[in-house]
Design an enzyme around this catalytic site. Structure first.
Site, mmCIF file in Angstrom:
data_model
loop_
_atom_site.group_PDB
_atom_site.id
_atom_site.type_symbol
_atom_site.label_atom_id
_atom_site.label_comp_id
_atom_site.label_asym_id
_atom_site.label_seq_id
_atom_site.Cartn_x
_atom_site.Cartn_y
_atom_site.Cartn_z
ATOM 1 N N TYR A 56 0.836 -1.204 0.000
ATOM 2 C CA TYR A 56 0.000 0.000 0.000
ATOM 3 C C TYR A 56 0.876 1.262 0.000
ATOM 4 O O TYR A 56 0.615 2.227 -0.704
ATOM 5 C CB TYR A 56 -0.954 -0.004 1.207
ATOM 6 C CG TYR A 56 -1.658 1.313 1.361
ATOM 7 C CD1 TYR A 56 -2.540 1.767 0.387
ATOM 8 C CD2 TYR A 56 -1.395 2.142 2.443
ATOM 9 C CE1 TYR A 56 -3.148 2.997 0.488
ATOM 10 C CE2 TYR A 56 -2.001 3.381 2.555
ATOM 11 C CZ TYR A 56 -2.878 3.798 1.573
ATOM 12 O OH TYR A 56 -3.467 5.033 1.668
ATOM 13 N N GLN A 160 -4.163 18.772 5.473
ATOM 14 C CA GLN A 160 -4.428 18.474 4.059
ATOM 15 C C GLN A 160 -5.916 18.283 3.844
ATOM 16 O O GLN A 160 -6.577 17.543 4.570
ATOM 17 C CB GLN A 160 -3.668 17.219 3.633
ATOM 18 C CG GLN A 160 -3.867 16.846 2.166
ATOM 19 C CD GLN A 160 -4.935 15.790 1.980
ATOM 20 O OE1 GLN A 160 -4.980 14.815 2.738
ATOM 21 N NE2 GLN A 160 -5.799 15.964 0.999
ATOM 22 N N TYR A 162 -9.219 17.658 1.028
ATOM 23 C CA TYR A 162 -9.809 17.425 -0.292
ATOM 24 C C TYR A 162 -11.075 18.259 -0.291
ATOM 25 O O TYR A 162 -11.889 18.130 0.627
ATOM 26 C CB TYR A 162 -10.170 15.949 -0.477
ATOM 27 C CG TYR A 162 -8.985 15.019 -0.592
ATOM 28 C CD1 TYR A 162 -8.140 15.072 -1.695
ATOM 29 C CD2 TYR A 162 -8.727 14.070 0.387
ATOM 30 C CE1 TYR A 162 -7.055 14.216 -1.808
ATOM 31 C CE2 TYR A 162 -7.644 13.209 0.281
ATOM 32 C CZ TYR A 162 -6.822 13.289 -0.820
ATOM 33 O OH TYR A 162 -5.754 12.442 -0.933
ATOM 34 N N THR A 188 -5.276 19.253 -1.782
ATOM 35 C CA THR A 188 -4.835 18.292 -2.802
ATOM 36 C C THR A 188 -5.831 18.295 -3.954
ATOM 37 O O THR A 188 -7.032 18.126 -3.742
ATOM 38 C CB THR A 188 -4.696 16.889 -2.191
ATOM 39 O OG1 THR A 188 -3.774 16.982 -1.108
ATOM 40 C CG2 THR A 188 -4.189 15.877 -3.196
ATOM 41 N N ARG A 197 -4.893 1.386 -8.068
ATOM 42 C CA ARG A 197 -3.670 0.783 -7.533
ATOM 43 C C ARG A 197 -3.839 -0.735 -7.533
ATOM 44 O O ARG A 197 -4.498 -1.312 -6.666
ATOM 45 C CB ARG A 197 -3.378 1.346 -6.144
ATOM 46 C CG ARG A 197 -3.024 2.840 -6.245
ATOM 47 C CD ARG A 197 -2.271 3.336 -5.066
ATOM 48 N NE ARG A 197 -3.127 3.563 -3.921
ATOM 49 C CZ ARG A 197 -3.739 4.720 -3.662
ATOM 50 N NH1 ARG A 197 -3.586 5.754 -4.444
ATOM 51 N NH2 ARG A 197 -4.485 4.839 -2.610
ATOM 52 N N HIS A 302 1.290 12.970 -6.839
ATOM 53 C CA HIS A 302 0.822 12.140 -5.737
ATOM 54 C C HIS A 302 1.719 10.899 -5.587
ATOM 55 O O HIS A 302 1.255 9.812 -5.284
ATOM 56 C CB HIS A 302 -0.628 11.707 -5.994
ATOM 57 C CG HIS A 302 -1.503 11.624 -4.779
ATOM 58 N ND1 HIS A 302 -2.478 12.543 -4.486
ATOM 59 C CD2 HIS A 302 -1.572 10.719 -3.782
ATOM 60 C CE1 HIS A 302 -3.118 12.187 -3.383
ATOM 61 N NE2 HIS A 302 -2.583 11.077 -2.925
ATOM 62 N N ARG A 305 0.553 7.833 -7.457
ATOM 63 C CA ARG A 305 -0.506 6.980 -6.899
ATOM 64 C C ARG A 305 -1.871 7.280 -7.490
ATOM 65 O O ARG A 305 -2.838 6.576 -7.215
ATOM 66 C CB ARG A 305 -0.559 7.143 -5.375
ATOM 67 C CG ARG A 305 0.738 6.760 -4.702
ATOM 68 C CD ARG A 305 0.775 7.200 -3.265
ATOM 69 N NE ARG A 305 -0.163 6.486 -2.433
ATOM 70 C CZ ARG A 305 0.040 5.286 -1.933
ATOM 71 N NH1 ARG A 305 1.165 4.645 -2.181
ATOM 72 N NH2 ARG A 305 -0.860 4.699 -1.166
ATOM 73 N N ASP A 333 7.304 17.044 -5.021
ATOM 74 C CA ASP A 333 7.438 15.757 -4.328
ATOM 75 C C ASP A 333 7.339 14.611 -5.321
ATOM 76 O O ASP A 333 7.098 14.805 -6.516
ATOM 77 C CB ASP A 333 6.442 15.612 -3.171
ATOM 78 C CG ASP A 333 5.013 15.315 -3.609
ATOM 79 O OD1 ASP A 333 4.776 15.039 -4.804
ATOM 80 O OD2 ASP A 333 4.120 15.348 -2.748
ATOM 81 N N GLY A 335 9.239 10.525 -5.147
ATOM 82 C CA GLY A 335 10.489 9.807 -5.394
ATOM 83 C C GLY A 335 11.697 10.358 -4.657
ATOM 84 O O GLY A 335 12.814 9.949 -4.953
ATOM 85 N N GLY A 356 7.036 11.472 1.273
ATOM 86 C CA GLY A 356 5.958 10.589 1.713
ATOM 87 C C GLY A 356 6.529 9.233 2.082
ATOM 88 O O GLY A 356 6.816 8.941 3.244
HETATM 89 C C1 LIG Z 1 0.748 5.645 1.699
HETATM 90 C C2 LIG Z 1 0.511 7.006 1.148
HETATM 91 C C3 LIG Z 1 -0.653 7.669 1.468
HETATM 92 C C4 LIG Z 1 -0.888 8.942 0.959
HETATM 93 N N1 LIG Z 1 -2.021 9.609 1.344
HETATM 94 C C5 LIG Z 1 -2.206 10.885 0.920
HETATM 95 C C6 LIG Z 1 -3.324 11.635 1.377
HETATM 96 O O1 LIG Z 1 -4.121 11.157 2.171
HETATM 97 N N2 LIG Z 1 -3.462 12.892 0.905
HETATM 98 C C7 LIG Z 1 -2.579 13.461 0.020
HETATM 99 O O2 LIG Z 1 -2.754 14.606 -0.377
HETATM 100 N N3 LIG Z 1 -1.517 12.764 -0.416
HETATM 101 C C8 LIG Z 1 -1.300 11.503 0.010
HETATM 102 N N4 LIG Z 1 -0.196 10.820 -0.412
HETATM 103 C C9 LIG Z 1 0.752 11.457 -1.354
HETATM 104 C C10 LIG Z 1 1.831 12.220 -0.593
HETATM 105 O O3 LIG Z 1 1.332 13.351 0.035
HETATM 106 C C11 LIG Z 1 2.955 12.656 -1.535
HETATM 107 O O4 LIG Z 1 2.429 13.411 -2.587
HETATM 108 C C12 LIG Z 1 3.734 11.473 -2.111
HETATM 109 O O5 LIG Z 1 3.888 10.490 -1.120
HETATM 110 C C13 LIG Z 1 5.090 11.922 -2.602
HETATM 111 O O6 LIG Z 1 5.802 10.847 -3.154
HETATM 112 P P1 LIG Z 1 6.863 9.953 -2.340
HETATM 113 O O7 LIG Z 1 6.039 9.023 -1.514
HETATM 114 O O8 LIG Z 1 7.598 9.223 -3.388
HETATM 115 O O9 LIG Z 1 7.690 10.865 -1.481
HETATM 116 C C14 LIG Z 1 0.054 9.542 0.080
HETATM 117 C C15 LIG Z 1 1.236 8.859 -0.230
HETATM 118 C C16 LIG Z 1 1.471 7.608 0.289
HETATM 119 C C17 LIG Z 1 2.755 6.923 -0.052
#
Ligand SMILES: Cc1cc2nc3c(=O)[nH]c(=O)nc-3n(C[C@H](O)[C@H](O)[C@H](O)COP(=O)(O)O)c2cc1C
Length: 406
Positions: A56, A160, A162, A188, A197, A302, A305, A333, A335, A356
């Site tokens: 996940y 954060q 939505y 977001t 996913r 994101h 994702r 953001d 990677g 993240g």
């Molecule tokens: C497990 C997970 C859950 C996430 N949940 C949210 C979320 O609830 N709201 C949001 O705006 N971004 C969410 N994100 C995206 C992160 O805010 C961010 O954009 C992203 O993780 C950046 O990429 P990185 O994981 O490679 O650093 C999530 C990312 C991950 C990995």
């Protein structure tokens, strides 16, 4: 030919070289101690939690091309080092909305943190406070804004959001953030619908996890994680506590595909603090948001994702900084796993980065201690890169610039 002068081996010298460590009984602790990079910590994480949890966090949408491209683009960044500059004092601090932070790194909002480790969002926020960094709490958090504010009152925190078409619903959540000391809203905008996913679908991911026949085996494999899950408060979307809706109904309300720039204007009129918009991937969208009067944007897909094959944030960074960077702060953001990635983003004009997965690997491996270790790794990699490039502070990184190799 030169020859070494030989002597009889000295027992005293031999024993002075021996490292007197007892056998390690806790292998996870040992692996954490030995971890040198965030990728090493990701491997500890993989062994610490059930596959469904690791996938996940680690996984992305569809063919996972976006996140792979982001990482590959970071790897093509080349630095432009100065030599013979006094690099004995390195300062990694910067200012965000007029206040100093110790690193140009922000904890990105990530949902369901208590699914990854029972200590959840407050454990991460505690590290953010100790390191003088900003923590973003997700709308999909397993800790409510009030609980987070009560647990870690000293942390600088952004909430954060939505945007939901039903403004009463949005106002309810915004009010919780306001009343709980959140300094800014991070909106977001890349989630008109939720991404596909495939790993989560294949793993049968549900929140909370369902106990099926096959789960018994999973429990046997990761008893500590299951024990922690079952002996702490049930997982829930804490910001929506009291809403009498099923999870799928809740998701369809939260991910509202009908919201537009008009809704952002409305948000601007009801929130008097800073607004950061996350998920921007085109220059014209950045310009329109700046006209509405927001304070910062995060170039983000994101973490790959949501839409797969979206724009690689690092590749559009210079163009967007050129277009709106004098009016708003621009972050990126996706990677970021090393201090060199942080340097690369700043060298191309970013104010800073959000992370993240990097910190979530730490969470899964060892809760707050794991997050602490991740930040110290990123810090020492950044400091090392700054010293070796002769750039002693964040402004000097920006002025030195970097190249993306073709
Ligand atoms: C497990 C997970 C859950 C996430 N949940 C949210 C979320 O609830 N709201 C949001 O705006 N971004 C969410 N994100 C995206 C992160 O805010 C961010 O954009 C992203 O993780 C950046 O990429 P990185 O994981 O490679 O650093 C999530 C990312 C991950 C990995």
């Amino acid at each position: 030919m030169a020859k070494s002068k030989r002597q009889l081996p000295s027992p005293k010298y031999f024993f002075s070289l021996v490292e007197w460590n007892g056998p390690a009984f806790n292998r996870r602790k040992l692996h954490m101690k030995r971890a040198l990079t965030v990728k090493d910590i990701a491997e500890v994480a993989r062994k610490s939690v059930p596959k469904v949890v690791f996938d996940y966090v680690d996984g992305a949408a569809f063919e996972e091309i976006s996140i792979a491209r982001s990482k590959e683009t970071f790897s093509r960044v080349e630095f432009n080092p100065f030599v013979l500059r006094d690099s004995s004092k390195i300062d990694t601090s910067t200012e965000i909305f007029g206040k100093k932070v110790d690193l140009p790194i922000i904890f990105a909002p990530t949902g369901y943190t208590r699914f990854m480790h029972h200590t959840g969002e407050p454990a991460v926020a505690e590290v953010a406070e100790a390191k003088n960094m900003v923590y973003c709490l997700s709308t999909m958090g397993t800790t409510s804004p009030k609980e987070l504010g009560d647990a870690v009152p000293g942390v600088r925190r952004w909430f954060q959001l939505y945007l939901m078409k039903n403004r009463e619903d949005s106002l309810g959540v915004i009010k919780q953030a306001k009343d709980s000391g959140f300094e800014a809203l991070i909106l977001t905008v890349d989630t008109a619908v939720s991404g596909i996913r495939l790993k989560d679908v294949r793993n049968g991911l549900t929140i909370p996890p369902k106990i099926r026949f096959g789960t018994i085996l999973a429990i046997a494999r990761k008893p500590r994680w299951w024990m922690n899950l079952l002996t702490t408060a049930p997982l829930e979307f804490a910001a929506f506590r009291g809403w009498t809706k099923s999870l799928s109904e809740l998701a369809s309300v939260i991910f509202d595909s009908s919201v537009t720039f008009e809704d952002v204007k409305w948000l601007r009129s009801v929130w008097d603090g800073p607004i950061i918009v996350k998920g921007v991937q085109r220059v014209e969208d950045a310009r329109m948001l700046v006209e509405i009067g927001i304070q910062a944007i995060v170039l983000s897909n994101h973490g790959g994702r949501q839409l797969d094959r979206g724009t690689v944030p690092l590749e559009i960074l210079e163009e967007i900084v050129g277009a709106v960077g004098s009016k708003v702060d621009v972050y990126i953001d996706g990677g970021v796993l090393t201090g060199q990635d942080v340097y690369a983003a700043i060298g191309l004009g970013a104010k800073g980065v959000l992370i993240g997965r990097a910190y979530l690997y730490g969470v899964m491996a060892d809760g707050g201690r794991g997050v602490d270790k991740v930040i110290e790794i990123l810090r020492s990699e950044l400091v090392n890169t700054m010293a070796l490039t002769g750039t002693r502070n964040v402004s000097e990184i920006r002025a030195a610039g970097v190249r993306i190799r073709p």
